[in-house]
Design an enzyme around this catalytic site. Structure first.
Site, short mmCIF file in Angstrom:
data_model
loop_
_atom_site.label_atom_id
_atom_site.label_comp_id
_atom_site.label_asym_id
_atom_site.label_seq_id
_atom_site.Cartn_x
_atom_site.Cartn_y
_atom_site.Cartn_z
CG HIS A 172 -2.23 -0.86 15.03
ND1 HIS A 172 -2.24 -2.17 14.61
CD2 HIS A 172 -1.78 -0.89 16.32
CE1 HIS A 172 -1.80 -2.94 15.59
NE2 HIS A 172 -1.53 -2.20 16.63
CG ASN B 235 -7.89 -4.24 1.12
OD1 ASN B 235 -7.20 -3.23 1.28
ND2 ASN B 235 -7.39 -5.46 1.21
CG HIS C 34 -1.95 -1.07 1.24
ND1 HIS C 34 -3.23 -0.93 0.76
CD2 HIS C 34 -1.87 -2.35 1.68
CE1 HIS C 34 -3.89 -2.06 0.93
NE2 HIS C 34 -3.08 -2.95 1.47
#
Ligand code: HDD
Length: 693
Positions: free
Chosen positions: A338, A147, A74
């Site tokens: 995170h 995603n 990413h």
């Protein structure tokens, strides 16, 4: 100037970190004013540079250290700020404060990304897109790191490094950039049948989104909502774009990668700058704890979806992105997501992919952002107060007075355990009874790798299936190892015999003999046919003009499209002004040669005999129209403009009373109005994948 009250709390917090270079003089890092940064200190005008020149040394040293490691995956992304607004209180399911009241707004920062390519790679490659959201809630930061596909390549995080090594550029040549079409990726996947469902998504048009603003987002894993009194509900998160889900076609995506490598990030940036704030609805699929095993698959398996027909998606709020960053590095590059950044009311499940992620994201920031204090970087700072006994380390920004251990009496016992009296707003882990052998074995409930791959295939429209087959042929066609190709084709034989046969045929291979359909089930919610949204807001339309264009038609078209919210650009051979047929000036937005049809959603050409003749003779204009046709885009050809279709070799006859056929809106005279109307509805449909010729 925006008033202070109208800016959200995160924006106001960042004020304390913003530089104000207005009316300033140049200084060193130490604040010493410098009168010349163009000439190094030297011994004589032609003599050697002196070490004594602290400004020169400081400037070059800082420059030498400007880069940090890019994200291992990413790496290429684009970010924006905005807010999340809850529709209703979800207190029945979760004590999460930001979901606790209708209308409650929480500032967010979102980063979209591709996965495989490095920071400088093109946007429109075939890839998964990251969709990571940081909610700056009053109870701390919550990160939903998702995603644009609802499933993943592997079921267990321990395989993630293998997967990433395989999909990234090959280790010897560092090729290909931004592409999975190479041997190591397909070698890995052909040996890992659990990746099959994800491959179906990757080979579909979902992997080449028209815009970040036009793609869904998914939390992927099953998470857990938890109430104040400790009750759990299993939950999957869905983002649904207000503009509908739209994709590019593969040929277009490849051309766009060259014409504008920044295609997706520019689209996001420009939409926000022009006030067309992108919006998504957040929805949840809720599953009572007691129903965890009521499905034919395991909810802990990240290669599975819960079909929306089985558990409907309940909308719980909306997210609007309304502000671009001011400094890419400070904000978009340094933001650290995170999965373990959760808030009271949201907890994990034992999904082994999620469990591994909960380790990896913190770990990766330590190398990427240079130490344990990265949460003090402005973009990562929570709005909630921070108190703990973590101390020192690279880049420490806080002066901590007093004690640094717990328990203590010398510091008044602070920071004390929160919620000692049972108060709200304290994170408490969901109490789950666990009983098991210590064992390196995956549950048999993770074994079915084909049913949902077939479900996806079964749910596609014909044109979507065609694109999937073409994508497999392209990707596997780039693979040099025949054994890998064959293994992959054989694997597809477990999804659908027709799919396997068509891919095999395209590769000049034999179809697997042992094919079977992985499932007979269908989920209409998976097809892009069913994910359109009304309107043409922010669609980009090119209007091609030349000297002698019908100015009235041009104006009418422009006005009508603008009224509908489209972004219209008038293109001509050169910038400036062209004279319309009646002498009226037509303002040109862009020279044709600096643009390309792939940068637009639709193309219109107004009439005017002289202008059309000029365009017919201009290879750039002819290519523009032919390419837009080939990519299935709506075309409006007013009056004489239909001749341009002939010049482009397109199979269209001029009709005075046009029936809109496959997004081709052709007509003259008094039907021009109707042509424009039909053009608008064709743009709303987005694409016409089945065209004559
Ligand atoms: Fe990951 C980045 C999404 C599995 C390890 N991941 C990263 C980003 C997104 C995702 C959107 C970019 C965040 C940003 O914009 O900064 N990752 C996913 C999803 C997954 C997934 C949806 C599966 C459901 N990831 C996954 C696994 C691991 C990682 C199984 C490790 C075991 N991911 C990382 C990472 C990255 C990352 C190495 C690279 C940069 C970063 O975290 O900050 O830790």
């Amino acid at each position: 100037m925006t008033t202070d009250e109208s800016r959200d709390a995160k924006n106001r917090q960042l004020d304390g970190f913003r530089a104000h270079p207005e009316h300033s003089a140049l200084t060193t890092d130490q604040g010493v004013r410098i009168d010349d940064t163009d000439n190094a200190l030297r011994a004589g005008t032609r003599g050697p540079t002196l070490l004594e020149d602290f400004h020169n040394r400081e400037k070059i040293t800082h420059f030498d250290h400007e880069r940090i490691p890019e994200r291992v995956v990413h790496a290429r992304g684009a970010g924006a700020y905005g807010y999340f607004e809850a529709y209703e209180s979800l207190a029945e399911y979760t004590c999460a404060d930001f979901l606790g009241e209708a209308g409650r707004r929480t500032p967010v920062f979102v980063r979209f990304s591709t996965v495989q390519g490095p920071r400088g790679s093109a946007d429109t490659v075939r890839d998964v897109r990251g969709f990571a959201t940081k909610f700056y809630t009053r109870e701390g930061n919550y990160d939903l790191v998702g995603n644009n596909f609802p499933v993943f390549f592997v079921q267990d995080a321990v395989k993630f490094p293998d997967f990433v090594h395989a999909v990234k550029m090959e280790p010897d040549s560092e090729m290909p950039t931004g592409a999975s079409a190479h041997d190591t990726f397909w070698d890995f996947c052909s040996l890992q049948p659990e990746s099959t469902h994800m491959l179906m998504w990757l080979m579909s048009d979902r992997a080449i989104p028209r815009s970040y603003r036009m793609m869904q987002g998914f939390g992927v894993h099953t998470f857990r909502f938890v109430t104040d009194d400790g009750r759990g509900t299993l939950v999957k998160f869905h983002w649904r774009p207000k503009l509908g889900v739209h994709s590019l076609v593969w040929d277009e995506a490849q051309i766009a990668a060259g014409r504008d490598p920044d295609f997706n990030r520019r689209d996001l940036w420009e939409a926000i700058e022009s006030g067309d704030h992108p919006e998504w609805e957040l929805g949840v699929q809720l599953v009572p704890e007691g129903d965890e095993h009521a499905f034919g698959f395991d909810l802990l398996d990240a290669t599975k979806i819960i079909p929306e027909e089985q558990v409907p998606v309940r909308p719980i709020g909306r997210m609007v992105l309304d502000r671009n960053p001011q400094n890419f590095f400070a904000e978009t590059e340094q933001v650290a997501f995170h999965t373990a950044n959760v808030v009271p009311g949201i907890d994990f499940t034992n999904d082994p992919l999620l469990q591994g992620r909960n380790f990896s994201y913190l770990d990766t920031q330590l190398i990427r952002l240079g130490g344990p204090n990265f949460s003090q970087i402005p973009i990562n700072r929570p709005l909630a107060e921070v108190h703990h006994n973590h101390r020192d380390g690279y880049g420490q920004q806080v002066i901590h007075p007093g004690t640094n251990y717990f328990p203590n009496s010398l510091g008044g016992g602070c920071p004390a355990h929160a919620g000692a009296g049972g108060g709200a707003g304290v994170f408490r882990h969901y109490q789950e009874r666990i009983d098991g052998e210590k064992i390196r074995v995956r549950s048999a409930s993770f074994d079915d790798h084909y049913s949902q791959a077939a479900l996806f295939w079964n749910s596609m429209a014909d044109w979507e299936r065609r694109h999937i087959v073409e994508a497999f042929r392209f990707e596997l066609g780039k693979v040099e190892s025949a054994a890998v190709q064959q293994r992959m084709v054989d694997n597809l034989g477990n999804v659908d015999p027709e799919l396997a046969a068509q891919v095999a045929d395209g590769l000049g291979m034999t179809a697997p003999t042992q094919s079977r359909r992985g499932s007979e089930e269908v989920s209409p919610a998976l097809s892009q046919e069913n994910l359109r949204a009304p309107g043409i807001c922010t669609r980009k339309v090119a209007v091609l003009v030349a000297e002698g264009t019908d100015a009235a038609q041009t104006d009418a078209m422009r006005e009508r499209l603008a009224d509908e919210g489209a972004v219209v650009e008038v293109l001509a051979e050169k910038g400036g002004i062209v004279g319309g047929a009646d002498g009226t000036a037509i303002e040109v937005d862009r020279a044709l040669r600096t643009a390309a049809s792939v940068l637009y959603d639709a193309v219109a050409v107004p009439g005017g005999a002289e202008a059309v003749e000029t365009l017919e003779a201009d290879p750039a204009a002819v290519r523009f129209v032919a390419e837009a046709y080939r990519h299935g885009k709506p075309l409006a050809m007013l009056g004489e403009a239909s001749r341009l279709m002939h010049a482009a070799g397109l199979p269209v006859t001029v009709v005075d009373d046009p029936a809109p056929s496959q997004g081709l809106c052709v007509g003259a005279g008094e039907v021009a109005d109707r042509v424009t109307r039909e053009f608008v509805s064709a743009i709303e449909q987005h694409r016409f994948p089945v065209r004559p010729g």
